[in-house]
Write a protein that holds these residues in place. Structure first.
Motif, PDB file in Angstrom:
ATOM      1  N   ASN A   9      -2.713  -1.814   8.741  1.00  0.00           N
ATOM      2  CA  ASN A   9      -3.585  -1.254   7.705  1.00  0.00           C
ATOM      3  C   ASN A   9      -2.788  -0.571   6.605  1.00  0.00           C
ATOM      4  OD1 ASN A   9      -5.804  -2.219   9.056  1.00  0.00           O
ATOM      5  ND2 ASN A   9      -6.291  -0.267  10.033  1.00  0.00           N
ATOM      6  N   GLU A  10      -1.705   0.095   6.967  1.00  0.00           N
ATOM      7  CA  GLU A  10      -0.864   0.730   5.954  1.00  0.00           C
ATOM      8  C   GLU A  10      -0.193  -0.316   5.066  1.00  0.00           C
ATOM      9  OE1 GLU A  10       1.634   3.428   8.118  1.00  0.00           O
ATOM     10  OE2 GLU A  10       0.047   4.916   8.253  1.00  0.00           O
ATOM     11  N   LEU A  11       0.260  -1.419   5.669  1.00  0.00           N
ATOM     12  CA  LEU A  11       0.830  -2.514   4.881  1.00  0.00           C
ATOM     13  C   LEU A  11      -0.211  -3.099   3.937  1.00  0.00           C
ATOM     14  CD1 LEU A  11       3.107  -4.609   7.266  1.00  0.00           C
ATOM     15  CD2 LEU A  11       3.779  -3.292   5.278  1.00  0.00           C
ATOM     16  N   ARG A  12      -1.408  -3.328   4.440  1.00  0.00           N
ATOM     17  CA  ARG A  12      -2.488  -3.871   3.616  1.00  0.00           C
ATOM     18  C   ARG A  12      -2.779  -2.954   2.428  1.00  0.00           C
ATOM     19  NH1 ARG A  12      -7.687  -2.704   6.395  1.00  0.00           N
ATOM     20  NH2 ARG A  12      -7.144  -0.716   5.460  1.00  0.00           N
ATOM     21  N   ASP A  13      -2.939  -1.655   2.708  1.00  0.00           N
ATOM     22  CA  ASP A  13      -3.251  -0.696   1.642  1.00  0.00           C
ATOM     23  C   ASP A  13      -2.116  -0.601   0.629  1.00  0.00           C
ATOM     24  OD1 ASP A  13      -5.627  -0.258   2.964  1.00  0.00           O
ATOM     25  OD2 ASP A  13      -4.998   1.656   3.850  1.00  0.00           O
ATOM     26  N   TYR A  14      -0.888  -0.584   1.123  1.00  0.00           N
ATOM     27  CA  TYR A  14       0.273  -0.514   0.231  1.00  0.00           C
ATOM     28  C   TYR A  14       0.355  -1.769  -0.645  1.00  0.00           C
ATOM     29  CZ  TYR A  14       5.068  -0.995  -1.335  1.00  0.00           C
ATOM     30  OH  TYR A  14       6.175  -1.223  -2.097  1.00  0.00           O
ATOM     31  N   ALA A  15       0.177  -2.954  -0.036  1.00  0.00           N
ATOM     32  CA  ALA A  15       0.233  -4.217  -0.787  1.00  0.00           C
ATOM     33  C   ALA A  15      -0.866  -4.254  -1.850  1.00  0.00           C
ATOM     34  CB  ALA A  15       0.095  -5.398   0.165  1.00  0.00           C
TER      35      ALA A  15
END
Length: 196
Positions: A110-116
C-alpha cells in the motif's frame, strides 16, 4: 555528520600517504623488522580509512536516493518515470545500488501504491521485482528468493498463468493489485534500496 566525516577521513588518508611516501631515502637501507611492521600497520590503517570513506560515499548516495523518494521499513523507494522492459528496469535499479521493489506485506504494498500514485501522477502500472521466468507459476524476487506475499487482482483472475506473461506489475489504477505481464512491455518502475 556524514558530510563532515568524509573530508576528515580524506585529510587523514592523504596525510598518511604523505608520511609514508614522502622524503624517500637516496640510498636503500636495510629495513628492520620493526620498521617493516610499522609500514604494514600504516598500510592496514590506510586501507581501513579508504574502506570507511567508500562506505560513507555509499551512505551519502543512499541518503540522496531517500531524499528523492520515500523511506519506510528500513528501505528507500524511488519511482523511475522512463518506461523500460522488465529486465532493463531491474538492471537500471542494480546500477543505482538497488533492485526492483518487492513488497513483502500489504502495508509495504500500500505504501508503494500511494508513493507511485503521488510521484508519477497519471501513471497506471509499475514493474515490481516479482517474476516466474524460470518456472511457470513459481514466483521469485529478483534475487531468486521465493515470494510469500501476493496481491493478485482477483477480479481479472490474475495471474493468468501463461508462459508469455512472466513479469509482475503493480497497478495503481487497481488499488495496488498485481497482474502478470509480458516482460518486454514498457513500464515505469520502482527501485528499492535497503538501508544498512
Amino acid at each position: 555528520m556524514a558530510r563532515l566525516a568524509l573530508p576528515v577521513f580524506l585529510v587523514l588518508g592523504f596525510s598518511l600517504l604523505h608520511i609514508c611516501y614522502s622524503h624517500p631515502s637516496r640510498t636503500r637501507k636495510a629495513v628492520s623488522p620493526r620498521q617493516a611492521g610499522e609500514e604494514d600497520d600504516l598500510k592496514s590503517q590506510l586501507e581501513r580509512l579508504w574502506q570507511e570513506v567508500n562506505l560513507l560515499k555509499e551512505m551519502q548516495a543512499l541518503q540522496t536516493v531517500c531524499l528523492r523518494g520515500i523511506k519506510t521499513h528500513r528501505k528507500c523507494y524511488l519511482t523511475i518515470e522512463e518506461p523500460k522492459h522488465y529486465h532493463e528496469a531491474n538492471e537500471d535499479c542494480i546500477a543505482q545500488g538497488g533492485t526492483l521493489a518487492t513488497p513483502r506485506d500489504m502495508m509495504e504494498n500500500n505504501e508503494l501504491r500511494d508513493y507511485a500514485k503521488r510521484s508519477a501522477s497519471g501513471s497506471k502500472d509499475f514493474w515490481i521485482g516479482v517474476a516466474d521466468i524460470v518456472k511457470e507459476g513459481q514466483y521469485v524476487d529478483v534475487n531468486s528468493q521465493p515470494v510469500n506475499f501476493f496481491n493478485w487482482d482477483g477480479s481479472k483472475k490474475e495471474p493468468t498463468g501463461t508462459k508469455r506473461e512472466s513479469c509482475v506489475a503493480l497497478s495503481v489504477a487497481a488499488r495496488g493489485k498485481w497482474y502478470d505481464e509480458v516482460c518486454r512491455s514498457l513500464k515505469k518502475y520502482i527501485c528499492e534500496y535497503v538501508i544498512p
